[in-house]
Scaffold this active site. Structure first.
Site, PDB file in Angstrom:
ATOM      1  N   HIS A 142       0.826  -1.206   0.000  1.00  0.00           N
ATOM      2  CA  HIS A 142       0.000   0.000   0.000  1.00  0.00           C
ATOM      3  C   HIS A 142       0.861   1.257   0.000  1.00  0.00           C
ATOM      4  O   HIS A 142       2.059   1.209   0.285  1.00  0.00           O
ATOM      5  CB  HIS A 142      -0.928   0.020   1.218  1.00  0.00           C
ATOM      6  N   LYS A 146      -0.765   4.948   4.441  1.00  0.00           N
ATOM      7  CA  LYS A 146      -1.813   4.109   5.022  1.00  0.00           C
ATOM      8  C   LYS A 146      -1.597   3.983   6.528  1.00  0.00           C
ATOM      9  O   LYS A 146      -0.476   3.742   6.982  1.00  0.00           O
ATOM     10  CB  LYS A 146      -1.832   2.731   4.358  1.00  0.00           C
TER      11      LYS A 146
END
Length: 257
Positions: A142, A146
């Protein structure tokens, strides 16, 4: 017309949700909720869910905020009879059940670890493969901002694999083999499945599940390069929660078979 409020409207995902709701013919964006939201956004923006509920009536609250605040947001909306569509990950099953219990009959708490159809299918394929492979590991990638690790998708995938194994444990070496000073090398164990999280610029959201058995491996991978890929799933959730009741987890519950 479904009246919608978007919590986290100033964030990356929240902005995309706002645009998608405003473009939908059967929805009306009533307001946004974000302590950092601009007042010249073209729609009313409130710092808290409580303030938005006091000022407006809406059918659905969509929440893409942060793990630290989502539960408090839902504690305001659900007792008021507002259906909630939640994409903020980091909530445990126990917390989701506790929150859903606050809602009156006919109110729905819908939580999706991932809103992309590809990710849902990846988890379905992993469920089908799990009984045939003694080993499985999940790797998720990610963007560097995040807020939680592992991702909700990775956690749910590991849980699905464990359920499909029907109690059979992996025989691969685990964290007991990690050398001193390198703890974590084998990843976090989620229901007995190793999960590895990568955070870096260049990613939006990707996940790979690697299965292994004697003489073979099977890899299942999903990549999302644009937040627009989540929007059909978010809109499906908004359209589907009306008339539902209680806790529903997973977009697959609303996808046509």
């Amino acid at each position: 017309m479904i009246k919608v409020a978007v919590s986290g409207c100033a964030g990356r995902m929240g902005t995309a949700v706002v645009d998608a709701v405003r473009a939908a013919d059967d929805m009306e964006l009533v307001c946004g909720i974000d302590p950092h939201g601009a007042q010249d956004a073209g729609f009313p923006v409130y710092p808290t869910v409580a303030a938005a509920i006091e000022a407006w009536t809406f059918d659905v609250l969509v929440d893409f905020t942060q793990p630290a605040v989502v539960a408090a947001n839902l504690r305001e909306a659900l007792p008021a009879g507002i259906d909630c569509v939640v994409g903020t990950t980091g909530l445990s099953n126990d917390t989701l059940e506790e929150l859903a219990a606050l809602a009156p009959e006919g109110t729905c708490l819908f939580y999706a670890p991932n809103f992309t159809t590809g990710a849902v299918l990846m988890m379905e394929f992993a469920k089908a493969a799990a009984p045939y492979f003694p080993e499985a590991e999940v790797m998720e990638f990610h963007h560097c901002n995040k807020k939680d690790a592992p991702s909700g998708t990775a956690v749910r995938t590991a849980q699905i694999i464990a359920e499909a194994r029907d109690g059979r444990a992996s025989e691969a070496p685990g964290n007991e083999t990690e050398i001193e000073g390198c703890e974590g090398a084998r990843g976090a164990l989620v229901e007995g499945v190793p999960v590895h999280s990568v955070r870096s610029m260049g990613y939006v959201a990707s996940q790979e599940v690697v299965f292994g058995s004697f003489g073979q491996t099977l890899s299942i991978r999903h990549d999302s390069w644009d937040r627009g890929s989540y929007m059909p799933g978010v809109l499906l959730g908004i359209r589907s929660v009306g008339g539902r009741s209680g806790l529903i987890v997973g977009l697959e519950n609303f996808m046509a078979r």
